[in-house]
Design a protein around this motif. Structure first.
Motif, PDB file in Angstrom:
ATOM      1  N   MET A 299       0.740  -1.385   0.114  1.00 13.76           N
ATOM      2  CA  MET A 299      -0.136   0.571   0.292  1.00 13.76           C
ATOM      3  C   MET A 299       0.908   1.341  -0.129  1.00 13.76           C
ATOM      4  SD  MET A 299      -2.415  -1.336   0.204  1.00 13.76           S
ATOM      5  CE  MET A 299      -3.665  -0.018  -0.091  1.00 13.76           C
ATOM      6  N   TYR A 300       0.320   2.486  -0.532  1.00 12.04           N
ATOM      7  CA  TYR A 300       1.183   3.671  -0.680  1.00 12.04           C
ATOM      8  C   TYR A 300       0.707   4.617   0.559  1.00 12.04           C
ATOM      9  CZ  TYR A 300       1.630   1.995  -5.116  1.00 12.04           C
ATOM     10  OH  TYR A 300       1.846   1.298  -6.561  1.00 12.04           O
ATOM     11  N   CYS A 301       1.439   4.777   1.465  1.00 10.34           N
ATOM     12  CA  CYS A 301       1.082   6.148   2.658  1.00 10.34           C
ATOM     13  C   CYS A 301       0.940   7.517   1.688  1.00 10.34           C
ATOM     14  CB  CYS A 301       2.703   6.498   3.791  1.00 10.34           C
ATOM     15  SG  CYS A 301       2.325   7.605   3.968  1.00 10.34           S
ATOM     16  N   ALA A 302      -0.329   7.921   2.700  1.00  6.37           N
ATOM     17  CA  ALA A 302      -1.143   9.097   1.888  1.00  6.37           C
ATOM     18  C   ALA A 302      -0.261  10.855   2.421  1.00  6.37           C
ATOM     19  CB  ALA A 302      -2.301   9.181   2.004  1.00  6.37           C
ATOM     20  N   GLN A 303       0.900  10.390   3.351  1.00  7.73           N
ATOM     21  CA  GLN A 303       1.518  11.177   3.397  1.00  7.73           C
ATOM     22  C   GLN A 303       2.352  11.658   2.798  1.00  7.73           C
ATOM     23  OE1 GLN A 303       0.801  13.953   6.120  1.00  7.73           O
ATOM     24  NE2 GLN A 303       3.448  14.616   5.832  1.00  7.73           N
ATOM     25  N   HIS A 304       3.133  10.332   2.416  1.00  6.53           N
ATOM     26  CA  HIS A 304       4.621  11.032   1.280  1.00  6.53           C
ATOM     27  C   HIS A 304       4.130  11.416  -0.268  1.00  6.53           C
ATOM     28  CE1 HIS A 304       5.864   7.924   4.111  1.00  6.53           C
ATOM     29  NE2 HIS A 304       7.345   8.453   4.161  1.00  6.53           N
ATOM     30  N   MET A 305       2.506  10.277  -0.148  1.00  4.45           N
ATOM     31  CA  MET A 305       1.826  10.974  -1.539  1.00  4.45           C
ATOM     32  C   MET A 305       1.584  12.108  -1.815  1.00  4.45           C
ATOM     33  SD  MET A 305      -0.737   7.413  -2.862  1.00  4.45           S
ATOM     34  CE  MET A 305      -1.606   8.431  -3.960  1.00  4.45           C
ATOM     35  N   SER A 306       1.043  12.851  -0.360  1.00  6.49           N
ATOM     36  CA  SER A 306       0.092  13.955  -0.825  1.00  6.49           C
ATOM     37  C   SER A 306       1.886  15.620  -0.665  1.00  6.49           C
ATOM     38  CB  SER A 306      -0.302  14.350   0.629  1.00  6.49           C
ATOM     39  OG  SER A 306       0.749  14.415   1.859  1.00  6.49           O
ATOM     40  N   LEU A 307       2.780  15.052   0.157  1.00  2.00           N
ATOM     41  CA  LEU A 307       4.456  15.496  -0.018  1.00  2.00           C
ATOM     42  C   LEU A 307       4.860  16.149  -2.439  1.00  2.00           C
ATOM     43  CD1 LEU A 307       6.215  14.292   2.836  1.00  2.00           C
ATOM     44  CD2 LEU A 307       4.970  16.243   2.620  1.00  2.00           C
ATOM     45  N   LYS A 308       3.969  15.627  -2.424  1.00  2.00           N
ATOM     46  CA  LYS A 308       4.836  15.955  -4.128  1.00  2.00           C
ATOM     47  C   LYS A 308       3.788  16.379  -4.531  1.00  2.00           C
ATOM     48  CE  LYS A 308       4.380  14.193  -8.804  1.00  2.00           C
ATOM     49  NZ  LYS A 308       3.954  12.018  -9.177  1.00  2.00           N
ATOM     50  N   TYR A 309       2.870  17.440  -4.039  1.00  2.00           N
ATOM     51  CA  TYR A 309       2.100  18.636  -3.876  1.00  2.00           C
ATOM     52  C   TYR A 309       2.782  19.605  -3.139  1.00  2.00           C
ATOM     53  CZ  TYR A 309       0.314  14.314  -6.620  1.00  2.00           C
ATOM     54  OH  TYR A 309      -0.346  13.664  -7.332  1.00  2.00           O
ATOM     55  N   GLY A 310       2.670  20.720  -3.904  1.00  2.00           N
ATOM     56  CA  GLY A 310       3.057  22.379  -3.204  1.00  2.00           C
ATOM     57  C   GLY A 310       1.296  23.023  -2.727  1.00  2.00           C
ATOM     58  N   ASN A 311       0.849  22.660  -3.210  1.00  2.00           N
ATOM     59  CA  ASN A 311      -0.757  23.198  -2.807  1.00  2.00           C
ATOM     60  C   ASN A 311      -1.369  22.010  -1.517  1.00  2.00           C
ATOM     61  OD1 ASN A 311      -3.547  24.147  -3.136  1.00  2.00           O
ATOM     62  ND2 ASN A 311      -3.509  25.160  -5.069  1.00  2.00           N
ATOM     63  N   ALA A 312      -2.040  23.342  -0.317  1.00  2.00           N
ATOM     64  CA  ALA A 312      -2.384  22.783   0.611  1.00  2.00           C
ATOM     65  C   ALA A 312      -3.753  22.450   0.314  1.00  2.00           C
ATOM     66  CB  ALA A 312      -1.686  23.935   1.755  1.00  2.00           C
ATOM     67  N   LYS A 313      -4.469  22.284  -0.070  1.00  2.00           N
ATOM     68  CA  LYS A 313      -5.809  22.809  -0.599  1.00  2.00           C
ATOM     69  C   LYS A 313      -5.570  20.690  -1.339  1.00  2.00           C
ATOM     70  CE  LYS A 313     -10.728  22.720  -0.355  1.00  2.00           C
ATOM     71  NZ  LYS A 313     -10.793  22.673   0.532  1.00  2.00           N
ATOM     72  N   VAL A 314      -4.864  20.717  -2.082  1.00  2.00           N
ATOM     73  CA  VAL A 314      -4.511  19.720  -2.616  1.00  2.00           C
ATOM     74  C   VAL A 314      -3.900  18.448  -1.672  1.00  2.00           C
ATOM     75  CG1 VAL A 314      -3.327  18.355  -4.601  1.00  2.00           C
ATOM     76  CG2 VAL A 314      -4.580  20.586  -5.248  1.00  2.00           C
ATOM     77  N   ARG A 315      -3.360  18.890  -0.977  1.00  2.00           N
ATOM     78  CA  ARG A 315      -2.696  18.130   0.538  1.00  2.00           C
ATOM     79  C   ARG A 315      -3.514  17.495   1.218  1.00  2.00           C
ATOM     80  NH1 ARG A 315       1.411  21.027   0.286  1.00  2.00           N
ATOM     81  NH2 ARG A 315       1.286  21.474   1.928  1.00  2.00           N
ATOM     82  N   TRP A 316      -5.012  18.596   0.888  1.00  2.00           N
ATOM     83  CA  TRP A 316      -5.943  17.458   2.183  1.00  2.00           C
ATOM     84  C   TRP A 316      -7.525  17.318   1.901  1.00  2.00           C
ATOM     85  CZ3 TRP A 316     -11.061  18.793   1.519  1.00  2.00           C
ATOM     86  CH2 TRP A 316     -11.873  18.673   3.596  1.00  2.00           C
ATOM     87  N   LEU A 317      -7.390  17.394   0.779  1.00  2.00           N
ATOM     88  CA  LEU A 317      -8.213  17.176  -0.947  1.00  2.00           C
ATOM     89  C   LEU A 317      -8.096  15.068  -0.614  1.00  2.00           C
ATOM     90  CD1 LEU A 317      -9.151  18.897  -3.142  1.00  2.00           C
ATOM     91  CD2 LEU A 317     -10.602  18.560  -0.935  1.00  2.00           C
ATOM     92  N   LEU A 318      -6.191  14.703  -0.748  1.00  2.00           N
ATOM     93  CA  LEU A 318      -6.112  13.491  -1.506  1.00  2.00           C
ATOM     94  C   LEU A 318      -6.008  12.925   0.364  1.00  2.00           C
ATOM     95  CD1 LEU A 318      -3.854  11.615  -2.655  1.00  2.00           C
ATOM     96  CD2 LEU A 318      -1.642  13.025  -2.242  1.00  2.00           C
ATOM     97  N   LYS A 319      -5.917  13.849   1.234  1.00  2.00           N
ATOM     98  CA  LYS A 319      -5.572  12.368   1.886  1.00  2.00           C
ATOM     99  C   LYS A 319      -7.291  12.514   2.269  1.00  2.00           C
ATOM    100  CE  LYS A 319      -1.529  14.977   4.590  1.00  2.00           C
ATOM    101  NZ  LYS A 319      -1.311  15.050   5.181  1.00  2.00           N
ATOM    102  N   GLU A 320      -8.158  12.902   2.200  1.00  2.00           N
ATOM    103  CA  GLU A 320      -9.484  12.819   2.894  1.00  2.00           C
ATOM    104  C   GLU A 320      -9.670  11.546   1.784  1.00  2.00           C
ATOM    105  OE1 GLU A 320     -12.067  13.833   4.755  1.00  2.00           O
ATOM    106  OE2 GLU A 320     -10.033  14.311   5.997  1.00  2.00           O
ATOM    107  N   ALA A 321      -9.715  11.944   0.275  1.00  2.68           N
ATOM    108  CA  ALA A 321      -9.648  10.630  -1.251  1.00  2.68           C
ATOM    109  C   ALA A 321      -8.799   9.500  -0.580  1.00  2.68           C
ATOM    110  CB  ALA A 321      -9.256  11.351  -2.122  1.00  2.68           C
ATOM    111  N   ALA A 322      -8.247   9.676  -0.101  1.00  2.93           N
ATOM    112  CA  ALA A 322      -7.667   8.703   0.400  1.00  2.93           C
ATOM    113  C   ALA A 322      -7.852   7.330   1.780  1.00  2.93           C
ATOM    114  CB  ALA A 322      -5.968   8.333   0.890  1.00  2.93           C
ATOM    115  N   LYS A 323      -8.712   8.449   2.729  1.00  3.76           N
ATOM    116  CA  LYS A 323      -9.517   8.507   3.726  1.00  3.76           C
ATOM    117  C   LYS A 323     -10.899   7.493   4.092  1.00  3.76           C
ATOM    118  CE  LYS A 323     -10.193  11.290   6.629  1.00  3.76           C
ATOM    119  NZ  LYS A 323      -9.717  12.199   7.962  1.00  3.76           N
ATOM    120  N   THR A 324     -12.063   8.242   2.433  1.00  3.52           N
ATOM    121  CA  THR A 324     -12.768   8.100   2.850  1.00  3.52           C
ATOM    122  C   THR A 324     -13.392   6.460   1.674  1.00  3.52           C
ATOM    123  OG1 THR A 324     -15.110   8.698   1.692  1.00  3.52           O
ATOM    124  CG2 THR A 324     -13.642   8.650   0.204  1.00  3.52           C
TER     125      THR A 324
END
Length: 298
Positions: A1-26
Motif C-alpha cells: 500500500m502507498y502512504c497518503a502522507q508521502h503521496m501528498s508531499l509531492k504537491y505544493g498546494n495545501a488544498k490538494v494535499r488535504w483533498l488527497l488525504k481525505e480521498a485516501a481515507k473515505t
C-alpha cells in the motif's frame, strides 16, 4: 500500500494535499470521486499524476476488498525508526542489544496494559463502540428480514446484514468494529456488540500476542569464550567525504526533486555524452595554429 502522507508531499498546494488525504481515507466511492473532482478543478495536472500512480486499490480505501483498518499512513514504521535512532549509530553487538532491550520493555508494557482491560475487547475498540452507540441513538430502524435491517441515519440510509457482518457504509467491513448503524440494530435486538468485533480486538488475542517473556541477555563478561583463539576483526573503515547521513533517503513521491543528468558535450539534460545525438560544431578546426612563413602566401 502507498502512504497518503508521502503521496501528498509531492504537491505544493495545501488544498490538494488535504483533498488527497481525505480521498485516501473515505470509504464511499461516490465521495472519493467527488474529492477527486475537486482536485481536478484545482489542478488537472495533479489529478492526472494521481491517476497514473497505479491501481486505486493501492492507496484508496474505498476500493479495498480486504480490511485495511483505516490505515493510510506508515506512522508505525516511522515510530519504530525514530525509537531506534540512538542504537543505529552503535556497533553491531550494541545495536542488537539495544533493539532487544526496546522490544523487551514494550512487551512488558503492553502485557501490563492488557491485564487492565475491563471489557472483552481492547480499550480503543471499547471507546469506538461507545462512540457509535452515542451516534446511533437517534437512528430509525426497519426490519426487512431476520438478519437484514434498513437504518435511516442523519445523512444517509444504510442496509445492515448481521449475519454477514456488513453495512453499506463499509465502516464495519473496513474496521472490524460494528459501525453506528450496526450498533443501532444490535441494541434493538438486545445483543452484545462485543461479539460482532473482529478477533484482533479481543482481549484474549491481545494477551496471547504479548504473553511471551523475553529473557534479558547476560553481561559481556559472561559471554562464552570457547574459541578464544579465533579473532574476528572488524571491517576496514571506509570514510566517505562529507558528514555522515542519519536520515533516510526520500523517494520521488515525497516531492524531493531529482537532479537530471547533464550532457558534457551539448550541455543538455536527460542524457550523457555517450548517448548524445546533437550535432555540435568542431570548434577546434577554427582555432588551429597557422604554419610558419609569410602571410602573403596564404
Amino acid at each position: 500500500m502507498y502512504c497518503a502522507q508521502h503521496m501528498s508531499l509531492k504537491y505544493g498546494n495545501a488544498k490538494v494535499r488535504w483533498l488527497l488525504k481525505e480521498a485516501a481515507k473515505t470509504l464511499n466511492q461516490n465521495e472519493f470521486w467527488g474529492l477527486m473532482l475537486q482536485i481536478w478543478a484545482i489542478s488537472p495536472k495533479a489529478y492526472d499524476s494521481l491517476m497514473a500512480i497505479g491501481p486505486l486499490n493501492k492507496w484508496a480505501s474505498a476500493f479495498q476488498e480486504k480490511p485495511r483498518y483505516r490505515i493510510i499512513y506508515i506512522n508505525h514504521v516511522e515510530s519504530w525508526n525514530r525509537m531506534i535512532i540512538p542504537e543505529r549509530m552503535l556497533h553491531a553487538t550494541n545495536l542488537v542489544e539495544g533493539i532487544h532491550a526496546n522490544i523487551m520493555r514494550h512487551h512488558k508494557d503492553y502485557r501490563v496494559d492488557g491485564e487492565k482491560f475491563k471489557t472483552p475487547v481492547t480499550k480503543w475498540c471499547h471507546e469506538q463502540i461507545l462512540h457509535n452507540v452515542w451516534r446511533g441513538r437517534t437512528f430509525t430502524r426497519e426490519k426487512t428480514s431476520p438478519t437484514i435491517w434498513t437504518v435511516y441515519g442523519e445523512s444517509r440510509t444504510c442496509v445492515v446484514d448481521l449475519n454477514a457482518r456488513e453495512c453499506t457504509c463499509k465502516w464495519w467491513q473496513a474496521m472490524g468494529i460494528p459501525c453506528e448503524h450496526a450498533v443501532s440494530v444490535i441494541r434493538e435486538c438486545q445483543m452484545d456488540p462485543y461479539i460482532f468485533c473482529g478477533v484482533y480486538y479481543k482481549r484474549e488475542t491481545y494477551m496471547e500476542t504479548y504473553k511471551e517473556n523475553w529473557r534479558p541477555t547476560r553481561g559481556k563478561d559472561e559471554w562464552p569464550k570457547d574459541r578464544v583463539s579465533r579473532k574476528i576483526l572488524p571491517p576496514l573503515p571506509c570514510v566517505m567525504p562529507g558528514r555522515p547521513k542519519k536520515k533516510r533517503r526520500r523517494g520521488k513521491l515525497e516531492g524531493i526533486p531529482v537532479q537530471e543528468r547533464r550532457c558534457s558535450r551539448c550541455r543538455g539534460r536527460g542524457h550523457n555524452k555517450s548517448t548524445c545525438i546533437e550535432v555540435v560544431p568542431d570548434f577546434d578546426y577554427f582555432f588551429q595554429p597557422l604554419p610558419d612563413g609569410p602571410l602573403d602566401s596564404y
